[in-house]
Write an enzyme that holds these catalytic residues in place. Sequence first.
Site, PDB file in Angstrom:
ATOM      1  N   ASN A  10     -27.971 -43.728  76.019  1.00 46.28           N
ATOM      2  CA  ASN A  10     -28.739 -42.565  75.902  1.00 46.28           C
ATOM      3  C   ASN A  10     -28.021 -41.662  74.492  1.00 46.28           C
ATOM      4  O   ASN A  10     -26.800 -41.565  74.413  1.00 46.28           O
ATOM      5  CB  ASN A  10     -29.126 -41.749  76.594  1.00 46.28           C
ATOM      6  CG  ASN A  10     -28.227 -40.691  76.883  1.00 46.28           C
ATOM      7  OD1 ASN A  10     -28.235 -39.510  76.489  1.00 46.28           O
ATOM      8  ND2 ASN A  10     -27.169 -40.878  77.907  1.00 46.28           N
ATOM      9  N   PHE A  41     -29.068 -33.054  74.254  1.00 46.35           N
ATOM     10  CA  PHE A  41     -29.163 -31.968  74.808  1.00 46.35           C
ATOM     11  C   PHE A  41     -30.462 -31.228  74.775  1.00 46.35           C
ATOM     12  O   PHE A  41     -30.706 -30.073  74.403  1.00 46.35           O
ATOM     13  CB  PHE A  41     -28.401 -30.810  74.483  1.00 46.35           C
ATOM     14  CG  PHE A  41     -26.693 -30.846  75.092  1.00 46.35           C
ATOM     15  CD1 PHE A  41     -26.457 -32.047  76.074  1.00 46.35           C
ATOM     16  CD2 PHE A  41     -25.662 -30.255  74.969  1.00 46.35           C
ATOM     17  CE1 PHE A  41     -25.327 -32.128  76.607  1.00 46.35           C
ATOM     18  CE2 PHE A  41     -24.409 -30.425  75.350  1.00 46.35           C
ATOM     19  CZ  PHE A  41     -24.241 -31.364  76.227  1.00 46.35           C
ATOM     20  N   SER A  59     -20.445 -34.694  76.457  1.00 49.38           N
ATOM     21  CA  SER A  59     -21.561 -35.810  76.367  1.00 49.38           C
ATOM     22  C   SER A  59     -21.464 -36.145  74.772  1.00 49.38           C
ATOM     23  O   SER A  59     -20.668 -35.454  74.088  1.00 49.38           O
ATOM     24  CB  SER A  59     -22.961 -34.861  76.047  1.00 49.38           C
ATOM     25  OG  SER A  59     -23.725 -35.660  75.282  1.00 49.38           O
ATOM     26  N   ASN A 103     -23.406 -37.119  72.477  1.00 46.70           N
ATOM     27  CA  ASN A 103     -24.360 -36.789  71.799  1.00 46.70           C
ATOM     28  C   ASN A 103     -24.779 -35.696  70.937  1.00 46.70           C
ATOM     29  O   ASN A 103     -25.781 -35.540  70.261  1.00 46.70           O
ATOM     30  CB  ASN A 103     -25.756 -37.488  72.773  1.00 46.70           C
ATOM     31  CG  ASN A 103     -25.606 -38.748  73.228  1.00 46.70           C
ATOM     32  OD1 ASN A 103     -25.276 -39.689  72.724  1.00 46.70           O
ATOM     33  ND2 ASN A 103     -25.934 -38.938  74.514  1.00 46.70           N
ATOM     34  N   THR A 104     -23.872 -34.839  71.187  1.00 46.44           N
ATOM     35  CA  THR A 104     -23.691 -33.533  70.394  1.00 46.44           C
ATOM     36  C   THR A 104     -22.519 -33.607  69.382  1.00 46.44           C
ATOM     37  O   THR A 104     -21.336 -33.477  69.887  1.00 46.44           O
ATOM     38  CB  THR A 104     -23.625 -32.237  71.153  1.00 46.44           C
ATOM     39  OG1 THR A 104     -24.974 -32.210  71.884  1.00 46.44           O
ATOM     40  CG2 THR A 104     -23.521 -31.038  70.249  1.00 46.44           C
ATOM     41  N   LYS A 124     -17.115 -31.303  83.818  1.00 44.30           N
ATOM     42  CA  LYS A 124     -17.453 -32.591  83.866  1.00 44.30           C
ATOM     43  C   LYS A 124     -16.646 -33.420  82.482  1.00 44.30           C
ATOM     44  O   LYS A 124     -16.919 -32.632  81.373  1.00 44.30           O
ATOM     45  CB  LYS A 124     -19.155 -32.643  83.454  1.00 44.30           C
ATOM     46  CG  LYS A 124     -19.428 -34.126  83.855  1.00 44.30           C
ATOM     47  CD  LYS A 124     -20.774 -34.285  83.801  1.00 44.30           C
ATOM     48  CE  LYS A 124     -21.604 -35.788  84.119  1.00 44.30           C
ATOM     49  NZ  LYS A 124     -22.888 -35.900  84.180  1.00 44.30           N
ATOM     50  N   ASN A 146     -18.689 -38.680  82.953  1.00 47.35           N
ATOM     51  CA  ASN A 146     -19.890 -38.814  81.860  1.00 47.35           C
ATOM     52  C   ASN A 146     -19.972 -40.164  81.462  1.00 47.35           C
ATOM     53  O   ASN A 146     -19.343 -41.006  82.078  1.00 47.35           O
ATOM     54  CB  ASN A 146     -19.764 -37.720  81.001  1.00 47.35           C
ATOM     55  CG  ASN A 146     -21.114 -37.169  80.674  1.00 47.35           C
ATOM     56  OD1 ASN A 146     -22.311 -37.882  80.345  1.00 47.35           O
ATOM     57  ND2 ASN A 146     -21.249 -35.818  80.123  1.00 47.35           N
TER      58      ASN A 146
END
Length: 347
Positions: A116, A120, A186, A188-189, A224, A253
């Site tokens: 993925n 966010f 994450s 993805n940011t 996390k 994560n």
Amino acid sequence: MIYPILRKAFFTMPPEKAHYFAMNRLKNICSLPGGRSIINRLCAHQDPKLKTKVFGLQFRNPVGLGAGFDKNARYLRELEALGFGSVEIGTVTPIGQPGNPQPRLFRLPADKALINRMGFNNDGAAAIRARLANWREKQDLQNGFIIGGNIGKNKITENEDAWKDYVICFQQLFDLVDYFTVNVSSPNTPGLRALQDKESLRKIFSEIENINQGRIRPKPVLLKIAPDLNEAQLEDILSLATEINLSGLVATNTTIARSGLTTDVAEVEAIGAGGLSGRPVKQKATQVMDYLVRRLPESIPVVASGGIFTPDDARMRLKAGARLVQVWTGFIYEGPGIAGKISKQLC
């Protein structure tokens, strides 16, 4: 028995569309007279022996649903009926944001994995606060169903100001969630994982704790972390955790690694960037969890996440020292009865 058939149907749909289609159908069923009770009887497993007290909170069982599944707190009644002991909503950011362009969620069935790069996507702290408040009004507070608030920063916020975003989310959600998880892991940011360095974390947590300790009943605040940290980075996390008396750690994560996959290399490369979750992250997540458990004091519990699909997966993490477990990708591949199946075997 029916889920493998349903899964085949869901897997003919784009993953993100299938997710909301399935959860909205579950919501429809639970809204019918007696619907929630039927779902609960079919999927959940209740047993007083499963009650688990961690960071001052009484969980009805140790099986939680990780952040990212119910980003906007839309399905809490339904997830409660499925038998989870806890659900982390979010990741929540101060301002609602659409996330990355679609498609941004991909299945790797041969590996029982997902990739993925959601970014966010969420409705923002104020909207999610209102939704939580509405849910709380109807909630039986004695049933031990715990809600965590997973919080992050907006994409447009520069890293030097990231602490402000975490503080905003903390203040907005404080009286409506049971604990918080700070998400700096994450992939993805852009630039988010840079916040895992010691000084950035110290700034975020010191600002949150300045507010937290001024409240009558401070909330547990967890961190996390990514499974891709090296030993030196993990040692920094351990040092900071004991220095600030962190409430707990979630390990881990998703990973940015792509090694050891069965899925064709060309297919994986065509998918592109994103966090890999599911079976392939199990070994790495377990190694990070073991490293933390061996070195942390008992006062700082570890929540195990990453590659948990079966009762044996959960049992092994708990025996190795984790206090709670979280599933996510396992839900997609094993079905809505996953919490009940794991709970039943843990008794």
